[in-house]
Design an enzyme around this catalytic site. Structure first.
Site, PDB file in Angstrom:
ATOM      1  N   LYS A 231      -3.269  -4.539   9.080  1.00 22.70           N
ATOM      2  CA  LYS A 231      -1.878  -4.053   9.764  1.00 22.70           C
ATOM      3  C   LYS A 231      -1.608  -5.208  10.849  1.00 22.70           C
ATOM      4  O   LYS A 231      -2.562  -5.618  12.007  1.00 22.70           O
ATOM      5  CB  LYS A 231      -2.301  -2.754  10.761  1.00 22.70           C
ATOM      6  CG  LYS A 231      -0.938  -2.176  11.238  1.00 22.70           C
ATOM      7  CD  LYS A 231      -1.109  -0.868  11.760  1.00 22.70           C
ATOM      8  CE  LYS A 231       0.070  -0.476  12.424  1.00 22.70           C
ATOM      9  NZ  LYS A 231       1.150  -0.431  11.598  1.00 22.70           N
TER      10      LYS A 231
ATOM     11  N   ARG B  96       0.763  -1.280   0.021  1.00 20.87           N
ATOM     12  CA  ARG B  96      -0.170   0.008  -0.083  1.00 20.87           C
ATOM     13  C   ARG B  96       0.926   1.266   0.097  1.00 20.87           C
ATOM     14  O   ARG B  96       0.640   2.190  -0.755  1.00 20.87           O
ATOM     15  CB  ARG B  96      -0.868   0.034   0.949  1.00 20.87           C
ATOM     16  CG  ARG B  96      -2.078  -1.036   1.170  1.00 20.87           C
ATOM     17  CD  ARG B  96      -2.809  -1.203   2.508  1.00 20.87           C
ATOM     18  NE  ARG B  96      -2.007  -2.192   3.204  1.00 20.87           N
ATOM     19  CZ  ARG B  96      -2.303  -3.057   3.615  1.00 20.87           C
ATOM     20  NH1 ARG B  96      -3.621  -3.637   3.526  1.00 20.87           N
ATOM     21  NH2 ARG B  96      -1.781  -4.140   4.443  1.00 20.87           N
TER      22      ARG B  96
ATOM     23  N   HIS C 261      -6.637   1.049  13.283  1.00 22.78           N
ATOM     24  CA  HIS C 261      -6.024   0.766  11.776  1.00 22.78           C
ATOM     25  C   HIS C 261      -6.894  -0.055  10.909  1.00 22.78           C
ATOM     26  O   HIS C 261      -7.645  -1.143  11.541  1.00 22.78           O
ATOM     27  CB  HIS C 261      -4.491   0.387  12.013  1.00 22.78           C
ATOM     28  CG  HIS C 261      -3.503   1.567  12.227  1.00 22.78           C
ATOM     29  ND1 HIS C 261      -3.281   1.921  13.468  1.00 22.78           N
ATOM     30  CD2 HIS C 261      -2.935   2.371  11.218  1.00 22.78           C
ATOM     31  CE1 HIS C 261      -2.411   2.856  13.288  1.00 22.78           C
ATOM     32  NE2 HIS C 261      -2.148   3.118  12.059  1.00 22.78           N
TER      33      HIS C 261
HETATM   34  P1  NAD Z   1       1.697  -4.060   2.794  1.00 21.42           P
HETATM   35  O1  NAD Z   1       1.522  -5.364   3.453  1.00 21.42           O
HETATM   36  O2  NAD Z   1       0.769  -3.150   1.973  1.00 21.42           O
HETATM   37  O3  NAD Z   1       2.986  -4.140   1.927  1.00 21.42           O
HETATM   38  C1  NAD Z   1       4.383  -4.656   2.226  1.00 21.42           C
HETATM   39  C2  NAD Z   1       5.452  -4.653   1.304  1.00 21.42           C
HETATM   40  O4  NAD Z   1       6.778  -5.278   1.994  1.00 21.42           O
HETATM   41  C3  NAD Z   1       4.806  -5.485   0.088  1.00 21.42           C
HETATM   42  O5  NAD Z   1       5.527  -4.901  -1.000  1.00 21.42           O
HETATM   43  C4  NAD Z   1       5.796  -6.961   0.425  1.00 21.42           C
HETATM   44  O6  NAD Z   1       6.129  -7.572  -0.895  1.00 21.42           O
HETATM   45  C5  NAD Z   1       7.226  -6.153   1.072  1.00 21.42           C
HETATM   46  N1  NAD Z   1       7.768  -7.356   1.993  1.00 21.42           N
HETATM   47  C6  NAD Z   1       7.002  -8.161   2.851  1.00 21.42           C
HETATM   48  N2  NAD Z   1       7.742  -8.788   3.470  1.00 21.42           N
HETATM   49  C7  NAD Z   1       9.069  -8.790   2.905  1.00 21.42           C
HETATM   50  C8  NAD Z   1      10.205  -9.289   2.743  1.00 21.42           C
HETATM   51  N3  NAD Z   1      10.521 -10.283   3.833  1.00 21.42           N
HETATM   52  N4  NAD Z   1      11.537  -8.829   2.150  1.00 21.42           N
HETATM   53  C9  NAD Z   1      11.023  -7.795   1.318  1.00 21.42           C
HETATM   54  N5  NAD Z   1       9.867  -7.133   1.088  1.00 21.42           N
HETATM   55  C10 NAD Z   1       9.155  -7.869   1.819  1.00 21.42           C
HETATM   56  O7  NAD Z   1       2.107  -2.817   4.186  1.00 21.42           O
HETATM   57  P2  NAD Z   1       1.817  -1.181   4.064  1.00 21.42           P
HETATM   58  O8  NAD Z   1       0.626  -0.896   4.763  1.00 21.42           O
HETATM   59  O9  NAD Z   1       2.467  -0.707   2.660  1.00 21.42           O
HETATM   60  O10 NAD Z   1       2.950  -0.941   5.341  1.00 21.42           O
HETATM   61  C11 NAD Z   1       4.501  -1.192   5.166  1.00 21.42           C
HETATM   62  C12 NAD Z   1       4.944  -0.921   6.288  1.00 21.42           C
HETATM   63  O11 NAD Z   1       4.966   0.504   6.737  1.00 21.42           O
HETATM   64  C13 NAD Z   1       4.407  -1.389   7.794  1.00 21.42           C
HETATM   65  O12 NAD Z   1       5.380  -1.956   8.677  1.00 21.42           O
HETATM   66  C14 NAD Z   1       3.612  -0.295   8.162  1.00 21.42           C
HETATM   67  O13 NAD Z   1       3.317  -0.347   9.602  1.00 21.42           O
HETATM   68  C15 NAD Z   1       4.342   0.760   7.779  1.00 21.42           C
HETATM   69  N6  NAD Z   1       3.793   2.251   7.755  1.00 21.42           N
HETATM   70  C16 NAD Z   1       4.362   3.169   8.294  1.00 21.42           C
HETATM   71  C17 NAD Z   1       4.074   4.553   7.999  1.00 21.42           C
HETATM   72  C18 NAD Z   1       4.895   5.731   8.590  1.00 21.42           C
HETATM   73  O14 NAD Z   1       4.601   6.733   8.507  1.00 21.42           O
HETATM   74  N7  NAD Z   1       6.111   5.496   9.130  1.00 21.42           N
HETATM   75  C19 NAD Z   1       2.890   5.015   7.659  1.00 21.42           C
HETATM   76  C20 NAD Z   1       2.238   3.583   6.858  1.00 21.42           C
HETATM   77  C21 NAD Z   1       2.575   2.416   6.954  1.00 21.42           C
END
Ligand code: NAD
Length: 237
Positions: free
Chosen positions: A152, A15, A148
């Site tokens: 998540k 996402r 959330h």
């Molecule tokens: P998501 O599940 O939609 O996407 C996860 C991504 O990580 C996918 O592209 C997947 O292929 C990749 N991935 C998963 N395991 C992996 C591995 N072992 N090696 C390489 N790539 C891998 O998640 P999302 O909603 O996009 O959120 C991703 C992260 O960002 C989460 O930890 C979420 O909590 C965090 N987040 C942080 C903020 C911020 O402002 N800091 C905001 C939103 C989300």
């Protein structure tokens, strides 16, 4: 004219990764040179950007900064790649272990790094308000409630923990509550409750673009900085 900062998006199929790819075109001074996903990507090239799986690290082209929004399982290899390549690393991945946080701190000796639980401007201001309220309301109960989307994995959210740290002045205990429901992007409420009254400070994220814009903005500014651990507020201008 200076060359654009070359970005690697780690977690590109997720996402946040999708929001980063879409918004990078509107961010001045940068160009996405590669995307990385956990498993072999369904499409090898998306809008001109080559995609790689986590097992194809050696094939990744030269990049100046990685932006990592993945899962804790994917964090160690991308951090190691940034150190090996001498590239900056911006990460918003939450749920990192203590060992992973320590590895990030150690990497800051050789590359510029920035990890933040939340890249939105509103949450940066909320954290400052929470600090002020905590100092002004000793003895009041403090609760952090976060909501959330049901996909998540970590709970409490990284942002809730950051807000809890901001509220923990004077050794005040902080309690957390987490709700996972539907497609909610992210809501955080910090409540201070005293005898007969309650103060609530609330932030609601309407979409993921606020986080993606913050990460792109800070990645561009992180490149060329001295090796160290930076905070979002160090790179706002
Ligand atoms: P998501 O599940 O939609 O996407 C996860 C991504 O990580 C996918 O592209 C997947 O292929 C990749 N991935 C998963 N395991 C992996 C591995 N072992 N090696 C390489 N790539 C891998 O998640 P999302 O909603 O996009 O959120 C991703 C992260 O960002 C989460 O930890 C979420 O909590 C965090 N987040 C942080 C903020 C911020 O402002 N800091 C905001 C939103 C989300």
């Amino acid at each position: 004219m200076t060359d654009p900062v070359r970005l690697l998006i780690h977690g590109a199929s997720g996402r946040m990764g999708q929001a980063l790819l879409r918004l990078s075109a509107a961010q001045p001074g940068c160009q996405v040179v590669a995307g990385m996903t956990h498993r072999a990507p369904a499409q090898r090239v998306v809008d001109g950007v080559p995609f790689f799986s986590a097992s194809e690290l050696s094939g990744i082209p030269a990049f100046d900064a990685a932006i990592d929004f993945s899962l804790p399982e994917g964090f160690d290899p991308i951090l190691a790649l940034c150190v090996t390549r001498g590239a900056a690393m911006v990460s918003g991945t939450t749920g990192l272990s203590t060992a992973q946080r320590d590895a990030l701190a150690a990497a800051a000796a050789s590359i510029p790094v920035l990890w933040a639980s939340n890249f939105s401007l509103g949450v940066a201001v909320l954290a400052e308000l929470v600090e002020r309220a905590a100092a002004a309301l000793p003895g009041w109960d403090c609760d952090v409630i976060e909501v959330h989307h049901s996909g998540k994995k970590d709970a409490p959210s990284g942002t809730a923990l950051t807000l809890g740290e901001a509220a923990a002045a004077l050794d005040r205990p902080v309690h957390y509550a987490s709700i996972r429901a539907g497609d909610i992007v992210g809501e955080h409420s910090v409540q201070f409750t005293g005898p007969g009254e309650r103060l609530e400070l609330v932030h609601r994220a309407g979409n993921r673009d606020i986080f993606a814009r913050g990460a792109l903005h800070t990645a561009v500014r992180l490149v060329g900085k001295a090796p160290a651990a930076y905070r979002v507020r160090d790179l706002l201008d």
